[in-house]
Design a protein around this motif. Structure first.
Motif, PDB file in Angstrom:
ATOM      1  N   TRP A   1      -6.031  -0.266   7.685  1.00  0.00           N
ATOM      2  CA  TRP A   1      -5.320   0.949   7.281  1.00  0.00           C
ATOM      3  C   TRP A   1      -5.750   2.104   8.174  1.00  0.00           C
TER       4      TRP A   1
ATOM      5  N   ILE B   1      -9.396   4.617  -4.392  1.00  0.00           N
ATOM      6  CA  ILE B   1      -9.173   3.835  -5.614  1.00  0.00           C
ATOM      7  C   ILE B   1      -9.463   2.357  -5.368  1.00  0.00           C
ATOM      8  N   ALA B   2      -9.026   1.860  -4.215  1.00  0.00           N
ATOM      9  CA  ALA B   2      -9.197   0.436  -3.918  1.00  0.00           C
ATOM     10  C   ALA B   2     -10.664   0.044  -3.805  1.00  0.00           C
TER      11      ALA B   2
ATOM     12  N   ASN C   1      -6.495   8.597  -0.558  1.00  0.00           N
ATOM     13  CA  ASN C   1      -6.485   8.451  -2.012  1.00  0.00           C
ATOM     14  C   ASN C   1      -6.406   6.981  -2.423  1.00  0.00           C
ATOM     15  N   LYS C   2      -5.529   6.224  -1.774  1.00  0.00           N
ATOM     16  CA  LYS C   2      -5.384   4.804  -2.116  1.00  0.00           C
ATOM     17  C   LYS C   2      -6.625   4.002  -1.730  1.00  0.00           C
TER      18      LYS C   2
ATOM     19  N   ASP D   1      -2.292  10.219   1.344  1.00  0.00           N
ATOM     20  CA  ASP D   1      -1.967   8.967   0.659  1.00  0.00           C
ATOM     21  C   ASP D   1      -2.972   7.875   0.993  1.00  0.00           C
TER      22      ASP D   1
ATOM     23  N   SER E   1       0.815  -1.210   0.000  1.00  0.00           N
ATOM     24  CA  SER E   1       0.000   0.000   0.000  1.00  0.00           C
ATOM     25  C   SER E   1       0.845   1.256   0.000  1.00  0.00           C
ATOM     26  N   GLY E   2       2.144   1.116   0.285  1.00  0.00           N
ATOM     27  CA  GLY E   2       3.005   2.277   0.315  1.00  0.00           C
ATOM     28  C   GLY E   2       3.243   2.811   1.706  1.00  0.00           C
TER      29      GLY E   2
END
Length: 443
Positions: A49, A93-94, A89-90, A86, A28-29
């Motif tokens: 998360w 999208i997910a 945003n992730k 971050d 996931s970064g």
């Protein structure tokens, strides 16, 4: 029902750092900590998360308790902490693509409306809320709901209070208990600046805590009843005018990071350069974690108001924790989430671990919990926070989170507040331009 009396919420994000030990890189970064909570070999692994390091510590505590109480439903939790933008945003999208989403995630209240557009790709939580709904502040559940369906579980009430550095105030001969109105605050601040060269407070440019504070005590909001933006209202013009006058009188000043809840600002407060902050109660955890030099010096009080008799608090900030549609074991994730966020034990731990004001108001009356002399927050602050909370509990106002909120926050925090407090732009002109910009972006 007691909880109906309490109106709460707010608006922006909490600025954070990475949490945990034994971190590893994550797809996931972010950085991931694997928590086993004493689970056995056959435990189900769930991913979580968050953008708040301290939330992970709470989940670690509750995971241990869950596994002890549920030997046949053991869980291991992979906690990934990412920067605020971050992560959101992730996650967006997910959930939209149905690929790569965690089982459980935190969503900050200002971002939550974005995840409720169309058909939410989040699981409804009404069934797991049912056993707890009579003890939880209803308006905090409403923040994360749509069409009667609950999609997120709250973490705190977020009652806004004043934090005063009594060491600086004592040097200036100021008694914080006498500060009731913004006029009182101004007189005290002038005295502090003349005697010590310190600023009494901050003029925030990167967050809307103060703007919301000024609106709430006038019983107004950033949006109207239909959810349309009204940032150029007479009430916000008046409120920011009061803050601008304080700035021009050397009572408040802009601060590194743009608001009290930033790493840069923690250093400024820790060094004694500012003597107060008007922030939600969760700011206590920032003091204990990042400002150790102020232990024993910070007192908590109701925030000043324009005129006595106005409400002295509003619910600031908020995080709704969700279960995504793609969770590997939806029922297990939902049951664990309710246990970790809504149970009485969870709310006691939220106070003990995080220093947040629990959404289960029964905890507010449990003196053995709230006044425990061994509690780190009771030890750190000069007075007990729940003495203040119970004084203002009927005054906690609501600032709504609407689909327009992310746009409003973005415009005010990237442009408007900087124009007013850094560039000296006329308040009415700046807010009129902000109104036009927000309306244009929402078209």
């Amino acid at each position: 029902m007691k909880s109906k009396r309490f109106m709460v919420l707010a608006v922006l994000s909490m600025t954070l750092m990475l949490w945990g030990c034994g971190k590893s890189s994550s797809p996931s970064g972010g950085e991931t900590s694997v928590l086993d909570g004493g689970a056995g070999e056959n435990a189900t692994e769930l991913s979580y998360w968050t953008f708040v390091e301290l939330h992970g510590k709470h989940f670690e505590t509750m995971l241990q308790k869950w596994n002890e109480a549920n030997p046949d439903r053991q869980i291991k939790l992979n906690v990934t902490v990412m920067p605020y933008d971050d992560m959101h945003n992730k996650l967006s999208i997910a959930v939209q693509t149905g690929q790569g989403a965690p089982d459980i995630a935190d969503i900050e209240v200002g971002k939550f409306p974005d995840f409720l557009k169309g058909t939410p790709q989040l699981e409804t939580l009404n069934d797991v809320v049912e056993p707890y709904k009579d003890t939880i502040v209803k308006s905090r559940l409403d923040l994360y709901s749509k069409d009667g369906q609950i999609y997120g579980l709250p973490t705190h009430v977020g009652a806004t209070v004043a934090f005063y550095n009594t060491e600086i105030l004592d040097q200036a001969g100021v008694d914080y208990t006498k500060i009731k109105t913004w006029e009182d605050y101004k007189k005290a601040g002038i005295q502090v600046y003349e005697k010590t060269g310190k600023y009494l407070g901050t003029a925030d440019t990167s967050a809307v805590w103060q703007s919301a504070m000024m609106l709430s005590q006038q019983r107004k909001d950033f949006t109207d009843d239909a959810g349309n933006p009204v940032v150029n209202s007479p009430e916000l013009i008046k409120g920011l005018g009061i803050l601008k006058d304080l700035q021009e009188s050397n009572v408040v000043s802009t601060i590194a990071g743009g608001q009290p809840d930033t790493e840069e600002a923690y250093g400024e407060f820790n060094n004694g350069n500012y003597a107060s902050a008007m922030m939600p109660l969760w700011m206590m955890s920032r003091f204990t974690n990042y400002m150790p030099d102020l232990a024993g010096k910070i007192a908590i009080a109701p925030m000043p108001v324009i005129e006595e008799g106005m409400p002295r608090s509003y619910g600031g900030g908020g995080t709704g924790t969700v279960v995504t549609k793609t969770a590997k074991d939806i029922k297990l994730a939902k049951d664990f989430l309710a246990f970790a966020k809504l149970s009485l034990d969870a709310n006691i731990q939220i106070w003990n671990t995080l220093g947040f004001d629990p959404v289960n108001m029964d905890v507010w009356e449990m003196k053995d919990v709230t006044h425990n002399p061994e509690n780190q927050f009771v030890k750190y602050f000069k007075n007990n926070p729940f003495d203040v909370l119970n004084e203002i509990k009927d005054e906690i106002q609501l600032i709504k989170s609407t689909p327009a909120s992310p746009t409003i926050n973005n415009v005010l925090c990237t442009t408007t507040l900087n124009e007013i407090f850094e560039d000296g732009k006329d308040i009415t002109e700046a807010l009129n331009e902000a109104q036009k910009q927000i309306e244009q972006q929402l078209k």
